[in-house]
Design an enzyme around this catalytic site. Structure first.
Site, mmCIF file in Angstrom:
data_model
loop_
_atom_site.group_PDB
_atom_site.id
_atom_site.type_symbol
_atom_site.label_atom_id
_atom_site.label_comp_id
_atom_site.label_asym_id
_atom_site.label_seq_id
_atom_site.Cartn_x
_atom_site.Cartn_y
_atom_site.Cartn_z
ATOM 1 N N HIS A 251 15.799 3.642 -9.160
ATOM 2 C CA HIS A 251 15.666 2.833 -10.478
ATOM 3 C C HIS A 251 13.858 2.290 -10.124
ATOM 4 O O HIS A 251 14.013 2.321 -9.158
ATOM 5 C CB HIS A 251 16.627 1.407 -10.905
ATOM 6 C CG HIS A 251 15.990 0.451 -11.741
ATOM 7 N ND1 HIS A 251 16.704 0.151 -13.020
ATOM 8 C CD2 HIS A 251 15.131 -0.701 -11.651
ATOM 9 C CE1 HIS A 251 15.911 -0.866 -13.448
ATOM 10 N NE2 HIS A 251 15.166 -1.118 -13.133
ATOM 11 N N THR B 278 12.810 15.202 -14.317
ATOM 12 C CA THR B 278 12.399 15.216 -13.116
ATOM 13 C C THR B 278 12.804 14.759 -12.184
ATOM 14 O O THR B 278 11.801 15.333 -10.684
ATOM 15 C CB THR B 278 10.613 14.255 -13.649
ATOM 16 O OG1 THR B 278 11.610 12.502 -14.040
ATOM 17 C CG2 THR B 278 10.086 14.912 -14.904
#
Lengths: 216, 216
Positions: free
Chosen positions: B116, B23
Site C-alpha cells: 500500500h 510496475t
C-alpha cells in the site's frame, strides 16, 4: 482558507507549558545556549508540581504553577494561562508534555506548537499521551513511528503539522526503547520547527503548513 | 493468539494479482532476474484487460484475466481466483495494484501480501487506492508518507504489517512527485518482505508480525 504567518522580529520570546519531567524544555534550553535557536524562554507554566517545574526554577526561569485541579472550570484555567503568557509578552507558546487542556484564545492562533511522540494523525487524540502512545504503536504492529510538531488548535492533536520525523520500530522494542528512539528525533524536530517559525518560514493554509524558502 | 509461520522450502512460487500498469510485477521480475529473490512468478491474475496483463504475457508468464464484472457475485469471483492459484501451486500470493475484492479462503491465510503506498493504518481502507492515497496524504498536511507491505485479511488494508518505509512529503509535492518517491521505497520493501517470508522469518502473532533472525 485562512493564511497565517509570523513576521520575524529579533529574538523569539517563548512560553513553555509542561506537566512532567521537563526534558523537552531542557532540550530547548540547550539549543538556545548552543546558539542554534535565536530565542529565550520568557516564562514556564506547569500544570502541577513536577520535575519540569523544578528544573525550570533551577535554570533561573520564571515559573508559574497553575494547577488545573485548583481552578473552578476550564474557562477560568485557560484565562489564567492567557494572563501569564500575555504578561510575559510571548511570541510563541510551546507545549512540552503539557497534559491539561488550555482553550487557546484567538489572539494565540497560529502561535502555539506541540510535539507529539508519534506520526499524527495516527496514535493521537484523547488517551494518547506519554507512554500510552508508544504502547498503542507497539500493539498495532506498525513498523514505523516518529514524532510530529504541529500547531495547536482546540482539538487534541489535530492542528496543522509542521514537521514529522520517522523512526523504525525495531523487533523487540519496549515502550522505553521506542520512546528513547523517538525522543532523539523530537530533540531535532522541535527546535527546527521553532527556527522556521522565528524566520517567518511557516505559513498556515487551512490544515496544511507550507514551509517557505528563507527570506520569502 | 494465532501463530503462523511459513517454513522455507526451495524456490518460492508466487501468484501475482494486478489490475493496472504492472510496475510492481516488473520490479519483482527484475529482482528475481538479478538473483536477489529466490522465487518465480508461477501465475498472474488480472482483474481486467490492462497494461499489467500485457506486460506479464510479454514476459512469457501464465496470465489469467478474471474479470470481476463478468462474474455473478463475489463468492464466484473468489472461487475462480482460488482455483487458478491452487492449480499453479503457489506458496504466496502478492497483490500488486489489485483493485477487486478477493475473499481469501482459510488455506491462504498468512500467505497473501499486499503493498500500500502510504503508512497504514493511515490513508488506507475503502476509497484509498492509487492516486487517491497520495491526494489524501497531501490534503491532510502530513510531512511523512511511505509504503506498507502487509499480510492481507478480509478487511481492506487492515492485515498485519510486515515492513514500512517512510519518505518525506516535500514542499510543492504533487500526487505524481510523491507517488514516484514512495514507489522507489515500494521497490525495496516488497522484495524484502517476500525474502523474509521465503526464509521463514515472518511470524504472525495476532495483528503483529515478528521478524525472526535468519535460521530461527
Amino acid at each position: 482558507m485562512s493564511l497565517m504567518k509570523h513576521e520575524p522580529a529579533g529574538k523569539l520570546r517563548l512560553g513553555v507549558l509542561l506537566s512532567g519531567g521537563g526534558t523537552t524544555l531542557l532540550n530547548l534550553l540547550s539549543e538556545i545556549e548552543a546558539g542554534r535557536l535565536n530565542a529565550e524562554v520568557a516564562v514556564v507554566i506547569a500544570s502541577r508540581e513536577c520535575k519540569g517545574a523544578e528544573r525550570a526554577a533551577e535554570a533561573g526561569l520564571d515559573v508559574h504553577i497553575i494547577a488545573y485541579k485548583e481552578m473552578p472550570d476550564n474557562e477560568a484555567y485557560s484565562r489564567k494561562i492567557n494572563e501569564v503568557l500575555d504578561s510575559a509578552q510571548i511570541d510563541l507558546a510551546c507545549l512540552a508534555g503539557f497534559l491539561s487542556f488550555w482553550r487557546i484564545p484567538s489572539r494565540y492562533e497560529g502561535r502555539v506548537m506541540n510535539i507529539h511522540p508519534a506520526l499524527l494523525p495516527g496514535f493521537g487524540g484523547k488517551g494518547f499521551y506519554g507512554k500510552m502512545v508508544h504502547k498503542g504503536v507497539l500493539a498495532s504492529g506498525v513498523k514505523v513511528s516518529g514524532c510530529t510538531v504541529h500547531f495547536v488548535n482546540n482539538e487534541y492533536d489535530a492542528g496543522p503539522i509542521i514537521i514529522q520525523r520517522a523512526v523504525p520500530v525495531a523487533e523487540g522494542d519496549t515502550c522505553e526503547t521506542l520512546a528513547t528512539r523517538v525522543f532523539e528525533q523530537e530533540c531535532v524536530a522541535y527546535p527546527e520547527a521553532i527556527r522556521l517559525f522565528a524566520n517567518g518560514q511557516l505559513q498556515i493554509e487551512g490544515n496544511v503548513v507550507r514551509v517557505l524558502a528563507p527570506g520569502t
